[in-house]
Design an enzyme around this catalytic site. Structure first.
Site, mmCIF file in Angstrom:
data_model
loop_
_atom_site.group_PDB
_atom_site.id
_atom_site.type_symbol
_atom_site.label_atom_id
_atom_site.label_comp_id
_atom_site.label_asym_id
_atom_site.label_seq_id
_atom_site.Cartn_x
_atom_site.Cartn_y
_atom_site.Cartn_z
ATOM 1 N N ASN A 8 -4.570 14.685 33.699
ATOM 2 C CA ASN A 8 -4.072 15.260 31.784
ATOM 3 C C ASN A 8 -4.527 17.016 31.927
ATOM 4 O OD1 ASN A 8 -3.302 15.184 29.444
ATOM 5 N ND2 ASN A 8 -4.637 13.434 28.716
ATOM 6 N N LYS A 15 -7.577 17.839 32.256
ATOM 7 C CA LYS A 15 -8.409 16.841 31.951
ATOM 8 C C LYS A 15 -8.440 16.511 33.480
ATOM 9 C CE LYS A 15 -8.038 15.325 27.723
ATOM 10 N NZ LYS A 15 -7.945 14.728 26.612
ATOM 11 N N HIS A 188 -3.758 6.564 15.645
ATOM 12 C CA HIS A 188 -4.273 6.943 16.417
ATOM 13 C C HIS A 188 -4.214 8.874 16.218
ATOM 14 C CE1 HIS A 188 -4.790 9.481 20.988
ATOM 15 N NE2 HIS A 188 -4.374 10.627 19.408
ATOM 16 N N GLY A 190 -6.804 12.343 16.211
ATOM 17 C CA GLY A 190 -7.329 12.829 16.835
ATOM 18 C C GLY A 190 -7.278 14.772 16.426
ATOM 19 N N ASN A 191 -6.722 15.440 17.589
ATOM 20 C CA ASN A 191 -6.271 16.739 16.979
ATOM 21 C C ASN A 191 -5.051 16.511 16.523
ATOM 22 O OD1 ASN A 191 -7.025 19.705 15.809
ATOM 23 N ND2 ASN A 191 -7.354 20.488 17.895
ATOM 24 N N ARG A 221 -1.459 20.610 12.918
ATOM 25 C CA ARG A 221 -0.234 21.122 12.859
ATOM 26 C C ARG A 221 0.569 20.221 10.885
ATOM 27 N NH1 ARG A 221 0.298 17.847 17.563
ATOM 28 N NH2 ARG A 221 0.395 19.047 19.347
ATOM 29 N N GLY A 310 -10.328 10.715 17.901
ATOM 30 C CA GLY A 310 -11.619 11.222 17.841
ATOM 31 C C GLY A 310 -11.897 10.608 15.973
ATOM 32 N N ASN A 314 -14.956 7.968 14.245
ATOM 33 C CA ASN A 314 -15.310 7.921 14.030
ATOM 34 C C ASN A 314 -16.263 8.497 12.659
ATOM 35 O OD1 ASN A 314 -16.844 8.552 17.074
ATOM 36 N ND2 ASN A 314 -15.063 10.535 17.169
ATOM 37 N N GLU A 364 -6.583 7.016 27.115
ATOM 38 C CA GLU A 364 -5.044 7.195 27.827
ATOM 39 C C GLU A 364 -5.729 7.111 29.084
ATOM 40 O OE1 GLU A 364 -3.149 9.714 25.793
ATOM 41 O OE2 GLU A 364 -5.291 10.479 24.993
HETATM 42 P P1 AMP Z 1 -9.869 13.412 19.520
HETATM 43 O O1 AMP Z 1 -7.688 14.974 19.933
HETATM 44 O O2 AMP Z 1 -9.215 12.517 19.801
HETATM 45 O O3 AMP Z 1 -10.273 14.794 20.665
HETATM 46 O O4 AMP Z 1 -10.191 13.915 18.651
HETATM 47 C C1 AMP Z 1 -11.038 15.323 18.653
HETATM 48 C C2 AMP Z 1 -11.044 15.299 16.841
HETATM 49 O O5 AMP Z 1 -12.144 14.444 16.181
HETATM 50 C C3 AMP Z 1 -11.847 16.608 16.175
HETATM 51 O O6 AMP Z 1 -10.887 17.717 15.801
HETATM 52 C C4 AMP Z 1 -12.521 16.842 15.336
HETATM 53 O O7 AMP Z 1 -12.067 16.624 13.940
HETATM 54 C C5 AMP Z 1 -12.471 14.452 15.143
HETATM 55 N N1 AMP Z 1 -14.291 13.918 15.046
HETATM 56 C C6 AMP Z 1 -15.142 13.956 16.715
HETATM 57 N N2 AMP Z 1 -15.756 13.007 16.644
HETATM 58 C C7 AMP Z 1 -15.766 12.953 14.740
HETATM 59 C C8 AMP Z 1 -17.545 12.591 14.299
HETATM 60 N N3 AMP Z 1 -18.347 11.537 14.159
HETATM 61 N N4 AMP Z 1 -16.587 12.204 12.588
HETATM 62 C C9 AMP Z 1 -15.650 12.676 11.877
HETATM 63 N N5 AMP Z 1 -14.005 13.285 12.864
HETATM 64 C C10 AMP Z 1 -14.425 13.691 14.678
#
Ligand code: AMP
Length: 380
Positions: A8, A15, A188, A190-191, A221, A310, A314, A364
């Site tokens: 990935n 990754k 979804h 995440g970042n 973004r 993420g 969380n 994924e």
């Molecule tokens: P991902 O792209 O799915 O890996 O998500 C990464 C993002 O998840 C990070 O930039 C954080 O903003 C968020 N994140 C990770 N752990 C936590 C947490 N315990 N609480 C809040 N946000 C989190």
């Protein structure tokens, strides 16, 4: 022989996971970061692949390797599902580079390197866009001139498809139903972040568009924006299209509003009364809520909402904030369930709510591995 190597690659990272599909255990997991950056030690993705191969030395038994599964970001309208890689497929991915100038070249470099390293192993490309190829024409069409649409491929494609597909299947399983029986909204977060409206197992709308820039506010973004802003900034500042594109992708979103693209920092700062952090959080949650409203209208009946990635897995603050005020639609989180930290799939809606609200950790890599074996006609 039932192992799959999943690769990935992002624009500056690789990754990898080596998965034993018999018991779905990870035999090796790793990440090479800061590729091509001044602070990193790896010059490009080809050199990155050398590092991956070195790290797999002694862990990977070629005789056990059934497939290499590659995540490819942009499949345009050419790829509707996982695809066995040959020269023609590489050529098509290469033709799609203008639509994903940072990601597709990296993905392609990895495919070529893996084909050279494992010449006897089938390589399967799994596209981030493929799951959204079921969008109806009225959902993927932008109201722009015909030549842009037909000659230049300007339309909504959507991304995070592998994650939306995986999470929607898991969510259906949690409801004890088949994916074809369920309507849901997958968030979804995440970042990068996107929302997907899923009717009877198929994506019918999603918030990312021709590129991953559209839709939700993300780590760096902007998400949705009046398209006239780009021309305005160009005229006012003399910035080029390239520079503005970079700013909207890498220097906007939560980072621009609150000085960090990490929700943990923002949540902590907002709790201490930091104003920019509070605004960032409010704007972030409001944008999600608007999309939920839009997709409730698009879907009609919705059985479940599923949070993933993420932030979605969380952040209790974001989950509660995004669904605030939707009680009258039968959508809510139970404060107690929402506050519980867990790595497991779980319900966070209260007993009375008509719509199930779920947290489903995304995976994924296992989805890519499953789809790779599916193409080869083997069960995962
Ligand atoms: P991902 O792209 O799915 O890996 O998500 C990464 C993002 O998840 C990070 O930039 C954080 O903003 C968020 N994140 C990770 N752990 C936590 C947490 N315990 N609480 C809040 N946000 C989190």
């Amino acid at each position: 022989m039932n192992q799959v190597l999943v690769l990935n690659s992002g624009s500056s990272s690789i990754k990898y996971q080596l998965i034993d599909m018999d018991d779905r255990t990870r035999l090796a997991v790793g990440i090479i970061e800061r590729i091509g950056e001044a602070s990193g030690s790896v010059a490009d993705h080809a050199a990155g692949m050398e590092v991956v191969l070195a790290e797999l030395e002694g862990k990977l038994d070629r005789a056990q390797l059934a497939a290499v599964g590659h995540r490819v970001v942009h499949g345009g309208d050419r790829f509707r599902g996982p695809t066995l890689v040959d020269d023609e497929v590489c050529d098509t991915i290469s033709k799609l580079i203008p639509l994903a100038p940072l990601h597709n070249p990296a993905n392609l470099t990895l495919i070529e390197a893996a084909r050279a390293a494992f010449p006897d192993t089938p390589q399967v490309a799994v596209f981030d866009t493929a799951f959204h190829q079921t969008l109806p024409e009225h959902a993927y069409t932008y109201a722009v001139p015909q030549s842009w649409r037909e000659d230049l491929g300007v339309r909504r494609y959507g991304f995070h498809g592998t994650s939306h597909q995986y999470v929607s299947r898991r969510a259906a399983a949690m409801l004890g139903r088949r994916p074809e029986e369920v309507n849901m909204i997958v968030l979804h977060l995440g970042n990068g972040a996107s929302v997907c409206a899923i009717r009877e197992g198929k994506s019918i709308d999603t918030s990312m568009g021709m590129t991953p820039l559209e839709g939700l506010i993300m780590g760096t973004r902007s998400g949705d924006l009046d398209p006239a802003v780009s021309a305005y900034i160009a005229r006012q500042t003399g910035r080029t299209a390239e520079e503005i594109d970079l700013t909207l992708n890498k220097e906007s979103g939560l980072l621009a509003l609150a000085g960090s693209n990490d929700l943990r920092d923002i949540d902590a700062a907002a709790a201490k009364g930091n104003e920019p952090a509070r605004l960032a959080l409010d704007a972030y949650c409001y944008r999600i809520r608007k999309y939920i409203g839009a997709y409730l209208a698009a879907l009609g009946r919705v059985d479940a909402l599923a949070f993933t990635a993420g932030v979605g897995e969380n952040s209790a603050t974001v989950r509660a904030g995004a669904l605030a005020g939707l009680d009258h639609l039968g959508i809510a989180v139970s404060p107690k369930r929402n506050a519980q930290h867990s790595k497991e799939e779980r319900y966070i809606s209260p007993y009375w709510a008509e719509t199930a609200v779920l947290v489903v950790p995304t995976d994924e890599e296992i989805e890519i591995a499953d789809q790779a074996l599916e193409v080869l006609g083997r069960a995962g």
